[in-house]
Design a protein around this motif. Structure first.
Motif, PDB file in Angstrom:
ATOM      1  N   LEU A  41       0.824  -1.216   0.000  1.00 52.03           N
ATOM      2  CA  LEU A  41       0.000   0.000   0.000  1.00 52.03           C
ATOM      3  C   LEU A  41       0.854   1.261   0.000  1.00 52.03           C
ATOM      4  CD1 LEU A  41      -2.790  -1.088   2.509  1.00 52.03           C
ATOM      5  CD2 LEU A  41      -2.932  -0.916   0.004  1.00 52.03           C
ATOM      6  N   MET A  42       1.886   1.263   0.860  1.00 56.91           N
ATOM      7  CA  MET A  42       2.700   2.466   0.989  1.00 56.91           C
ATOM      8  C   MET A  42       3.489   2.727  -0.293  1.00 56.91           C
ATOM      9  SD  MET A  42       2.824   4.578   3.444  1.00 56.91           S
ATOM     10  CE  MET A  42       3.400   6.191   3.001  1.00 56.91           C
ATOM     11  N   PHE A  43       3.974   1.637  -0.895  1.00 56.86           N
ATOM     12  CA  PHE A  43       4.752   1.783  -2.125  1.00 56.86           C
ATOM     13  C   PHE A  43       3.902   2.448  -3.206  1.00 56.86           C
ATOM     14  CE2 PHE A  43       7.263   0.787  -5.783  1.00 56.86           C
ATOM     15  CZ  PHE A  43       8.542   0.588  -5.304  1.00 56.86           C
ATOM     16  N   TYR A  44       2.676   1.963  -3.348  1.00 51.26           N
ATOM     17  CA  TYR A  44       1.803   2.546  -4.375  1.00 51.26           C
ATOM     18  C   TYR A  44       1.351   3.956  -4.003  1.00 51.26           C
ATOM     19  CZ  TYR A  44       1.601  -1.089  -7.858  1.00 51.26           C
ATOM     20  OH  TYR A  44       1.935  -1.938  -8.865  1.00 51.26           O
ATOM     21  N   LEU A  45       1.151   4.186  -2.702  1.00 52.84           N
ATOM     22  CA  LEU A  45       0.759   5.528  -2.254  1.00 52.84           C
ATOM     23  C   LEU A  45       1.837   6.548  -2.623  1.00 52.84           C
ATOM     24  CD1 LEU A  45      -1.403   7.103  -0.635  1.00 52.84           C
ATOM     25  CD2 LEU A  45       0.001   6.729   1.403  1.00 52.84           C
ATOM     26  N   VAL A  46       3.084   6.199  -2.307  1.00 51.19           N
ATOM     27  CA  VAL A  46       4.188   7.105  -2.621  1.00 51.19           C
ATOM     28  C   VAL A  46       4.345   7.240  -4.137  1.00 51.19           C
ATOM     29  CG1 VAL A  46       6.699   7.389  -2.494  1.00 51.19           C
ATOM     30  CG2 VAL A  46       5.417   6.732  -0.460  1.00 51.19           C
ATOM     31  N   ASP A  47       4.156   6.124  -4.822  1.00 49.16           N
ATOM     32  CA  ASP A  47       4.265   6.115  -6.279  1.00 49.16           C
ATOM     33  C   ASP A  47       3.260   7.072  -6.907  1.00 49.16           C
ATOM     34  OD1 ASP A  47       5.708   4.823  -8.407  1.00 49.16           O
ATOM     35  OD2 ASP A  47       3.757   4.009  -9.032  1.00 49.16           O
ATOM     36  N   ILE A  48       2.028   7.000  -6.416  1.00 45.77           N
ATOM     37  CA  ILE A  48       0.982   7.862  -6.957  1.00 45.77           C
ATOM     38  C   ILE A  48       1.234   9.314  -6.549  1.00 45.77           C
ATOM     39  CG2 ILE A  48      -1.490   8.398  -6.840  1.00 45.77           C
ATOM     40  CD1 ILE A  48      -1.861   5.297  -6.411  1.00 45.77           C
ATOM     41  N   ALA A  49       1.596   9.501  -5.252  1.00 48.57           N
ATOM     42  CA  ALA A  49       1.839  10.857  -4.763  1.00 48.57           C
ATOM     43  C   ALA A  49       2.961  11.523  -5.550  1.00 48.57           C
ATOM     44  CB  ALA A  49       2.169  10.825  -3.269  1.00 48.57           C
ATOM     45  N   SER A  50       3.975  10.756  -5.916  1.00 44.74           N
ATOM     46  CA  SER A  50       5.133  11.363  -6.572  1.00 44.74           C
ATOM     47  C   SER A  50       4.822  11.788  -8.012  1.00 44.74           C
ATOM     48  CB  SER A  50       6.335  10.423  -6.525  1.00 44.74           C
ATOM     49  OG  SER A  50       6.029   9.228  -7.182  1.00 44.74           O
ATOM     50  N   GLN A  51       3.656  11.353  -8.525  1.00 44.92           N
ATOM     51  CA  GLN A  51       3.252  11.852  -9.841  1.00 44.92           C
ATOM     52  C   GLN A  51       2.752  13.287  -9.748  1.00 44.92           C
ATOM     53  OE1 GLN A  51       0.357   9.043 -11.229  1.00 44.92           O
ATOM     54  NE2 GLN A  51       1.853   7.387 -11.343  1.00 44.92           N
ATOM     55  N   TYR A  52       2.276  13.651  -8.536  1.00 44.82           N
ATOM     56  CA  TYR A  52       1.692  14.974  -8.372  1.00 44.82           C
ATOM     57  C   TYR A  52       2.617  15.945  -7.655  1.00 44.82           C
ATOM     58  CZ  TYR A  52      -2.479  12.428  -9.636  1.00 44.82           C
ATOM     59  OH  TYR A  52      -3.380  11.652 -10.289  1.00 44.82           O
ATOM     60  N   THR A  53       3.501  15.401  -6.813  1.00 44.90           N
ATOM     61  CA  THR A  53       4.362  16.283  -6.039  1.00 44.90           C
ATOM     62  C   THR A  53       5.740  15.662  -5.885  1.00 44.90           C
ATOM     63  OG1 THR A  53       4.785  17.099  -3.823  1.00 44.90           O
ATOM     64  CG2 THR A  53       3.237  15.287  -4.000  1.00 44.90           C
ATOM     65  N   THR A  54       6.742  16.514  -5.796  1.00 50.99           N
ATOM     66  CA  THR A  54       8.078  15.992  -5.550  1.00 50.99           C
ATOM     67  C   THR A  54       8.298  15.797  -4.046  1.00 50.99           C
ATOM     68  OG1 THR A  54       8.839  18.267  -5.601  1.00 50.99           O
ATOM     69  CG2 THR A  54       9.188  16.952  -7.588  1.00 50.99           C
ATOM     70  N   ALA A  55       7.347  16.297  -3.264  1.00 53.73           N
ATOM     71  CA  ALA A  55       7.507  16.221  -1.808  1.00 53.73           C
ATOM     72  C   ALA A  55       6.937  14.916  -1.278  1.00 53.73           C
ATOM     73  CB  ALA A  55       6.849  17.417  -1.138  1.00 53.73           C
ATOM     74  N   TYR A  56       7.315  13.784  -1.891  1.00 54.25           N
ATOM     75  CA  TYR A  56       6.740  12.519  -1.435  1.00 54.25           C
ATOM     76  C   TYR A  56       7.219  12.147  -0.044  1.00 54.25           C
ATOM     77  CZ  TYR A  56      11.168  10.485  -2.824  1.00 54.25           C
ATOM     78  OH  TYR A  56      12.497  10.210  -2.935  1.00 54.25           O
ATOM     79  N   LEU A  57       8.368  12.734   0.366  1.00 47.45           N
ATOM     80  CA  LEU A  57       8.838  12.500   1.730  1.00 47.45           C
ATOM     81  C   LEU A  57       7.832  13.023   2.739  1.00 47.45           C
ATOM     82  CD1 LEU A  57      12.666  13.146   1.880  1.00 47.45           C
ATOM     83  CD2 LEU A  57      11.423  11.077   2.482  1.00 47.45           C
ATOM     84  N   LEU A  58       7.162  14.111   2.339  1.00 47.12           N
ATOM     85  CA  LEU A  58       6.138  14.697   3.189  1.00 47.12           C
ATOM     86  C   LEU A  58       5.006  13.685   3.400  1.00 47.12           C
ATOM     87  CD1 LEU A  58       5.472  17.463   4.515  1.00 47.12           C
ATOM     88  CD2 LEU A  58       4.046  17.912   2.520  1.00 47.12           C
TER      89      LEU A  58
END
Ligand SMILES: Nc1ncnc2c1ncn2[C@@H]1O[C@H](COP(=O)(O)OP(=O)(O)OP(=O)(O)O)[C@@H](O)[C@H]1O
Ligand SMILES: [Mg+2]
Lengths: 325, 243
Positions: free
Chosen positions: A278-295
């Protein structure tokens, strides 16, 4: 989180559930598009890392902030021997696992003198030392830039058959096999006497000691299993993806293991694997919209610790399925 | 036969001499009570016996064997069980699992008697211990959710599940109702049929009804020792403690 009473009905349910997970993962490879096929391979390897982490955190109650060093021990143990010494894949793999086991014992002897926050800090510092070591020995590791294994070093003979690790399907199925093995190792460990001892330490260490448990030895064993499984994931990563870089030993990876475990459910066998997915895909999807995936990672961590400490499978176990291991 | 023998046992915390040159022995099969004012050193003394703290000086023998330097878990495995003054259980685990954690480390007089059937055996012994203290009905409850009196009984059950030769209680009746105290006394008498019992106790009626012998602590030292009658009539004890 109580280990449910042993009865054959439960063990049949449990074994069926785990087999079903493996079968579903096996069948997925035939329908997944190329990108997700590769992503799932990575997720399975990282799931092994998280499941190893969970032995120490979820079952034994010791929160390490330095597990990236065990992943790194496997990564470099396998990668450096394959790259510099030309060791075959099986030998390099074994060397990664052994490096992880040795590092686990060493770290255990130092860090297990502490508990709680001190344990977090000590493991974090030791992992930082490991990270700096990968930079310091740039001559061998090429630090951040890393090493790339040659095409030739990525295939090996296995009972007469040639196994080619550049083949996506081979990588997928090897990762799946290792995930299955990890699952059964952890299941056997936590269902038995050791599992009861680990939980006793997590729940009340002084009492466990007063009930005849050698808590130091048991914690060392937990760390050994935990660190060695994490190193196995690292060694697999190095050999399957042919890249060995120091970024894998940064605190980011230690936090990831914690995060995956927290999300999926600490102290459950399958939880960390689910959390990784779940987390891998969440970060994967988030990183399409923002570079702040660490956030995203940070926010998820805070949310989980405050509002959802049992994680997904932990909550399901607590509410509905107490037999879940 | 002497089950336990302490010689010249001392413990100081910085400047505080909590236990000072204590000679003490326990007869196999007896119920011994330790009494004394608050801060007299009772908990410290039995903690030295259980290994929870290490002595500054002196020696401890158990069944003729020097155990002074043994860590806690090894003493437990030799047959010394200890229940904490402040209830210490596994609150998130079920009552049965609490007892099973203890039963897993059950004392066996010889390796030959260790059964090989693993889990079923552990749960059988855990169940037997719960039954002996009378809380079988609560076995599936989380231990943290049961009544205080029941938690104290669970503590006792955990001790029993270890199958100890010596069971040490630190103020077991503290916070219990009169009815619970009566039941507890019956339980201790029953336990004593197979186990030597050492208990620290403030409730004098409990002490008088249970103890075969009494040891009185005062400022870290043994002030007096003897049968309940001897202690009742001891002038020093009356002056220092019974008032
Ligand atoms: N860990 C410790 N550090 C410093 N001093 C301690 C410690 N434990 C006990 N003491 C001191 O040692 C003395 C004996 O304490 P202990 O707890 O053994 O008394 P006790 O007889 O069990 O008292 P009570 O009836 O109140 O339980 C006290 O003066 C106490 O303050
Ligand atoms: Mg006390």
């Amino acid at each position: 989180m109580t280990p449910a009473k042993i009865n054959s009905g439960n063990s049949r349910k449990i074994i069926s559930l785990h087999l079903a997970v493996i079968v579903i993962l096996f069948l997925l490879q035939f329908v997944l598009p190329e990108y997700h096929h590769l992503t799932m391979t990575r997720i399975m390897i990282l799931a092994i890392f998280a499941m190893g982490y969970n032995v120490l955190f979820g079952y034994t109650g010791l929160l390490s902030l330095g597990h990236a060093m065990f992943f790194g021990a496997g990564l470099y143990g396998a990668g450096l021997t394959a790259y510099h010494l030309g060791w075959s894949v099986p030998l390099a793999f074994a060397s990664g696992i052994i490096a992880g086991a040795l590092l686990s014992l060493l770290v255990g002897c130092i860090a297990l003198r502490t508990t709680g926050v001190a344990f977090m800090i000590v493991t974090m510092m030791l992992a930082q030392v490991a990270y700096l070591a990968t930079l310091y020995f740039t001559r061998y590791t090429r630090g951040d830039e890393g090493l790339v294994l040659s095409q030739a070093s990525r295939s090996f003979e296995f009972f007469g058959a040639t196994v080619d690790l550049t083949n996506p399907s081979t990588r997928y199925n090897l990762s799946l096999a290792l995930l299955g093995i990890t699952m059964s190792i952890i299941y056997r460990l936590v269902r038995g006497k050791t599992g009861r001892a680990l939980v006793a330490i997590r729940e009340n260490e002084p009492r466990a000691q007063m009930l005849g448990y050698n808590t130091f030895a048991i914690k060392l064993k937990a760390l050994l299993v935990s660190g060695t499984l994490s190193a196995t994931a690292g060694a697999t990563f190095a050999l399957l993806f042919a890249y060995i870089g120091s970024s894998f030993t940064t605190i980011q990876y230690s936090i990831d293991a914690l995060l995956f475990t927290l999300l999926g459910g600490p102290g459950t066998v399958l939880g960390p694997a689910l959390g990784t997915f779940l987390m891998f895909y969440l970060v994967d999807i988030a990183s399409q919209y923002t570079t702040a995936y660490l956030l995203v990672t940070g926010l998820a961590l805070i949310f989980l610790v405050l509002y959802f400490p049992k994680g997904i499978l932990g909550t399901i176990k607590h509410r509905w399925l107490p037999w879940l291991p | 036969m002497k089950l336990l023998r302490a010689h010249n046992l001392s413990k100081s915390f910085g400047g505080v001499q909590a236990v000072q040159d204590v000679d003490f022995d326990l007869e196999q099969g007896e119920i011994r009570a330790i009494i004394g004012a608050n801060g007299a050193g009772k908990t410290t003394f039995v903690s030295l016996l259980s290994g929870r703290i290490t002595a500054t000086a002196g020696t401890i023998e158990f069944r003729g064997q020097d155990i002074t330097d043994l860590p806690i878990h090894k003493r437990v495995r030799k047959g010394i069980a200890y229940t904490f003054q402040i209830t210490s259980i596994f609150p998130n685990l079920t009552v049965l699992e609490n007892a099973a954690i203890a039963a897993q480390n059950r004392f066996h007089a010889s390796p030959a008697t260790i059964p090989t059937d693993g889990h079923p055996d552990i749960y059988r012994n855990a169940n037997a211990a719960l039954q002996q203290v009378g809380i079988t009905a609560l076995q599936d409850e989380p231990a943290g959710a049961i009544a205080y009196g029941h938690q104290r009984l669970l503590e006792v059950a955990m001790g029993l599940a270890l199958n100890p030769l010596l069971l040490i209680f630190d103020e077991p009746t503290q916070g219990l109702s009169d009815a619970e105290i009566q039941d507890f006394c019956k339980l201790v008498k029953q336990i004593n049929q197979s186990t030597t019992v050492l208990l620290i106790e403030h409730n004098m009626s409990v002490v008088m009804s249970l103890a075969h012998r009494i040891t009185v602590f005062d400022r870290g030292q043994v002030l007096a020792q003897g049968s309940p009658d001897q202690i009742r009539n001891n002038a020093n004890v009356q002056a220092a403690y019974l008032g």
